[in-house]
Write a protein that holds these residues in place. Structure first.
Motif, mmCIF file in Angstrom:
data_model
loop_
_atom_site.group_PDB
_atom_site.id
_atom_site.type_symbol
_atom_site.label_atom_id
_atom_site.label_comp_id
_atom_site.label_asym_id
_atom_site.label_seq_id
_atom_site.Cartn_x
_atom_site.Cartn_y
_atom_site.Cartn_z
ATOM 1 N N ILE A 285 -6.183 -0.176 -3.373
ATOM 2 C CA ILE A 285 -6.330 -1.512 -4.240
ATOM 3 C C ILE A 285 -5.740 -2.526 -3.375
ATOM 4 O O ILE A 285 -4.604 -2.383 -2.656
ATOM 5 C CB ILE A 285 -5.500 -1.145 -5.391
ATOM 6 C CG1 ILE A 285 -6.064 -0.352 -6.379
ATOM 7 C CG2 ILE A 285 -5.104 -2.537 -6.226
ATOM 8 C CD1 ILE A 285 -7.240 -0.754 -7.130
ATOM 9 N N CYS A 332 -0.446 2.840 -8.941
ATOM 10 C CA CYS A 332 -0.818 1.324 -9.072
ATOM 11 C C CYS A 332 -0.465 1.263 -10.595
ATOM 12 O O CYS A 332 -0.699 1.905 -11.479
ATOM 13 C CB CYS A 332 -2.274 1.300 -8.791
ATOM 14 S SG CYS A 332 -3.000 -0.657 -9.030
ATOM 15 N N VAL A 333 0.041 -0.111 -10.722
ATOM 16 C CA VAL A 333 0.393 -0.523 -11.934
ATOM 17 C C VAL A 333 -0.969 -0.540 -12.909
ATOM 18 O O VAL A 333 -0.966 -0.514 -13.925
ATOM 19 C CB VAL A 333 0.997 -2.020 -11.902
ATOM 20 C CG1 VAL A 333 0.170 -2.964 -11.348
ATOM 21 C CG2 VAL A 333 1.811 -2.216 -13.386
ATOM 22 N N TYR A 420 2.331 -2.792 -6.357
ATOM 23 C CA TYR A 420 2.207 -4.241 -6.324
ATOM 24 C C TYR A 420 3.517 -4.948 -6.182
ATOM 25 O O TYR A 420 3.425 -6.108 -5.875
ATOM 26 C CB TYR A 420 1.623 -4.739 -7.740
ATOM 27 C CG TYR A 420 2.473 -4.837 -8.898
ATOM 28 C CD1 TYR A 420 2.879 -3.850 -9.529
ATOM 29 C CD2 TYR A 420 2.931 -6.086 -9.021
ATOM 30 C CE1 TYR A 420 3.746 -3.996 -10.448
ATOM 31 C CE2 TYR A 420 3.932 -6.489 -10.200
ATOM 32 C CZ TYR A 420 4.057 -5.186 -10.883
ATOM 33 O OH TYR A 420 5.044 -5.554 -12.051
#
Ligand SMILES: Nc1nc2c(c(=O)[nH]1)N[C@H]1C(S)=C(S)[C@@H](COP(=O)(O)O)O[C@H]1N2
Ligand SMILES: [Mo]
Length: 563
Positions: A285, A332-333, A420
Motif C-alpha cells: 500500500i 494497514c489502517v 500510515y
C-alpha cells in the motif's frame, strides 16, 4: 501575426476523432520516451495521476480502493487514459472546424502535464520536458492528419488562384473577333474556377479513396510508432531502476538476531496465512504510481528539526551500525474486518531509538515525521519510538534487502502502529516536530493523527465458498494486537456460546498469532464468528466501524454451507 496553418480538410466526425486520438497517443508515447531521461514521474499520465491521487476527495479514493483493491493504481491510470481519449476525440472534432482552437486544446493538456510534473516534491524544470515535447509532437500529428500532408485531400494544397476580376481583366474572348468561335461557357473554364470542394466546403463526399487510405495509413503509423516508442520508454525506464544496486547490497549479520520461530507457530493448515509472509505475497500500500527507484549510493538520511544534534547518514554508514533482526506484523489502517492488508516479516535494521538518542530531540518535539523521497510523510509519536519497542530503520526483509516496492533501500517499521503513521518507505528524513505544528500526509485527508493498531482476528478457513462435508472441520485464522499481544481467541457458531480456540505460539507480542478450532460440522447453513482479546484484557467490540479515521472494528463473520 496570423500564421497560415494550411487549409483544414473536410472530414467526418469519426475521422476527426481518430485524428485527435492519434495526436494524444503521439503526445503520450513521445513523452514516455523523454521521461526515460527526466524520470518516470515526469511522464504526463503518471504526473497527472499522482496529482489525482493526492487531491481526489477521500470518499472517492475509498470507493476506488474498495472497487479495485490493490489494483486501484492501474484502474486510475486506465481511467485517466480513457478520459484523455474522450477529450482527444473532441479536440480532433474541434480542430476540423477551427484548427487553432484544436491545437490550443492540446496546449491546455500539455500545460496540465507540465504543471503536474513540476508541482511534485523534488521536481526540477527538466520535468516539464516530457509534456512540452509530447504536446508539440501531438500538435504536429494533428496538423499532419487534418491540414498537412496526411490529410485526405491532395496536399500541398494551393489556394485557388485569385479569382480573375472580370471587370479589369476581361477574358480574351471579349476582344476576339466576333467571327472566332466563342469559348465554351466561362464557368466551365478549369483555369479560373476555384476547386469545387473549396467553394463548397460542406461536401465530405470529396474524400477520395486514395485520400482516405493516406489518412488512415498515416494515423496507423503514428499510433503504432508512438505506442512502440512509449512502451520502449517504459521498458528503458525499468532498466534504469535499482534492481542491480539492490542485488549488490550485502546485508550485515545482526548483532541481535531474531528469536527463533517456535515450533508450532505455523499450523500449516490449508488456506491459513503462513506465520511468516513471503516478500512476494506481502501486501503493498502506498501513494506511489511508479515505485521510487532510490540509488543506495546517493541515499542520505537526515535526522533534523527540533534536535540538539542533527545527524546525516549514508547507506554505508547505516549498514555499519549494529543491527537487530525482529519479526514484526505490519497492518494497514485501510484493512477491512477480514481483509488481507496485513503481513508478518523478519525485518533487519537499526533501532530508531538509538539514532534519536544521538540526535537528542528537544523538549516538546512529540512527533517524528518520516519523509519519503517522493514527499509522502507519516507522523509517529516520539515517545513510542523511544519506549523500548523494536522500532526499526529497516534495510532487510525476510533475509533480503528490502524489495523496491517495500521501500528499498530503507524504511521504517514500528510495532503496534498502523503503517500510515509509522512505516515510511523510501525514507530519507526523520524530522522532529510536534503534532500541533505538522500534519502528515493522511491527516488532512481525514485520518487520525494517532494510529495504534486495533485488536483484530480473521477466519482464514473455511472460506465462504468452500464446499464442506459434515464431520470434522478445522476452523483457523490469525489474530493480532501488535505490541500488546493476543491472550485469547474465541469462536462461536450460529451466534451460540463463545468457545475458546487454541492459540499457536508466536515469536513475540509484536506479531500475529495463528489459532484453530475443531468443529464437528453438521449439514446446513452455518455462521462462524471470531473475536480476540488482547493481553490487557480488552476484547474486540462487535460494533462495526469503517476503516476511516483510525481502523475498522467488528467481528469477522463467515457463512458456510455444509452438505
Ligand atoms: N513512502 C511511502 N511510505 C508508505 C506509504 C506511502 O504511501 N508512501 N504507505 C504506508 C502505508 S498506508 C502502509 S499500510 C505501509 C505498507 O507497507 P508495505 O507496502 O510494505 O506493505 O507503508 C506505509 N509507508
Ligand atoms: Mo496503510
Amino acid at each position: 501575426m496570423w500564421v497560415r496553418l494550411g487549409r483544414v480538410t473536410v472530414i467526418s466526425r469519426g475521422y476527426a476523432a481518430l485524428a485527435g486520438i492519434t495526436a494524444a497517443v503521439v503526445a503520450i508515447g513521445s513523452a514516455e520516451l523523454v521521461a526515460v531521461v527526466t524520470g518516470p514521474r515526469s511522464a504526463p499520465l503518471v504526473a497527472v495521476g499522482g496529482l489525482v491521487v493526492d487531491h481526489v476527495p477521500e470518499p472517492a479514493k475509498q470507493f476506488g480502493i474498495a472497487l479495485f483493491g490493490t489494483y486501484d493504481k492501474i484502474a486510475l491510470l486506465v481511467g485517466t487514459a480513457l478520459l484523455l481519449g474522450v477529450f482527444a476525440a473532441l479536440i480532433g472534432v474541434l480542430a476540423v472546424r477551427w484548427l487553432v482552437a484544436g491545437l490550443a486544446g492540446i496546449g491546455v493538456f500539455a500545460a496540465l502535464g507540465v504543471g503536474a510534473a513540476v508541482a511534485r516534491a523534488g521536481a526540477g524544470p527538466a520535468d516539464a520536458l516530457p509534456s512540452l515535447l509530447g504536446g508539440g509532437l501531438g500538435a504536429l500529428a494533428l496538423w499532419l492528419l487534418i491540414a498537412g500532408p496526411l490529410q485526405p485531400d491532395p496536399w500541398p494544397w494551393s489556394p485557388p488562384a485569385t479569382a480573375p476580376p472580370p471587370a479589369t481583366a476581361p477574358p480574351p474572348a471579349a476582344t476576339s473577333s466576333p467571327t472566332a468561335t466563342p469559348p465554351p461557357a466561362m464557368t466551365s473554364s478549369p483555369a479560373t474556377a476555384p476547386p469545387p470542394d473549396a467553394a463548397t466546403p460542406a461536401a465530405p463526399a470529396g474524400m477520395s479513396v486514395e485520400g482516405r487510405r493516406r489518412f488512415l495509413t498515416g494515423a496507423g503509423w503514428l499510433i503504432g510508432t508512438a505506442t512502440v516508442g512509449g512502451l520502449a520508454g517504459r521498458w528503458l525506464a525499468g532498466q534504469r531502476g535499482v534492481s542491480e544496486a539492490r542485488a549488490a547490497v550485502v546485508l550485515p549479520a545482526p548483532v541481535g538476531p531474531a528469536p527463533a520461530v517456535p515450533a508450532g507457530a505455523d499450523l500449516s493448515v490449508p488456506q491459513l496465512a503462513p506465520y511468516v509472509t513471503p516478500n512476494i505475497g506481502f501486501y503493498r500500500i502506498d501513494t506511489a504510481l511508479v515505485v521510487p527507484q532510490v540509488d543506495p549510493d546517493t541515499w542520505r538520511l537526515r535526522i533534523h528539526g527540533r534536535v540538539r544534534n542533527p545527524i546525516e547518514l549514508s547507506f554505508a554508514e547505516l549498514l555499519a551500525r549494529p543491527m537487530v533482526e525482529r519479526y514484526v506484523t505490519l497492518a494497514c489502517v485501510s484493512n477491512e474486518v477480514g481483509g488481507d492488508l496485513v503481513g508478518n516479516a523478519r525485518w533487519l535494521g537499526v533501532p530508531i531509538r538509538e539514532l534519536l538518542d544521538e540526535a537528542q530531540p528537544e523538549q516538546g518535539a512529540d512527533q517524528v515525521v518520516g519523509r519519503s523521497v517522493d514527499g509522502w510523510t507519516c507522523g509517529t509519536p516520539t515517545a513510542v519510538l523511544r519506549d523500548g519497542r523494536d522500532a526499526l530503520l529497516a534495510v532487510g526483509m525476510n533475509g533480503e534487502p528490502l524489495p523496491v516496492e517495500h521501500g528499498f533501500p530503507v524504511r521504517m517499521v514500528v510495532p503496534g502502529l498502523y503503517g500510515y503513521v509509522s512505516a515510511c518507505k523510501w525514507v530519507t528524513e526523520l524530522e522532529l516536530t510536534s503534532f500541533a505544528d505538522f500534519d502528515a500526509y493522511w491527516v488532512p485527508r481525514g485520518w487520525s493523527a494517532q494510529g495504534p493498531v486495533k485488536t483484530q482476528s480473521r477466519i482464514d478457513t473455511p472460506r465462504p465458498r468452500n464446499r464442506l462435508t459434515a464431520g470434522q472441520v478445522t476452523v483457523a485464522g490469525v489474530a493480532w494486537a501488535q505490541h500488546r499481544g493476543i491472550s485469547r481467541v474465541e469462536v462461536r457458531l450460529d451466534e451460540g456460546q463463545w468457545q475458546e480456540a487454541e492459540l499457536a505460539p508466536a515469536v513475540s507480542v509484536d506479531t500475529w498469532v495463528q489459532w484453530s478450532w475443531r468443529w464437528t460440522a453438521t449439514v446446513g447453513e452455518h455462521t462462524l464468528q471470531v473475536r480476540a482479546t488482547d493481553s490487557a484484557g480488552e476484547t474486540q467490540t462487535e460494533r462495526r466501524r469503517p476503516v476511516a479515521p483510525d481502523g475498522a472494528t467488528g467481528w469477522h463473520t463467515v457463512r458456510v454451507t455444509v452438505r
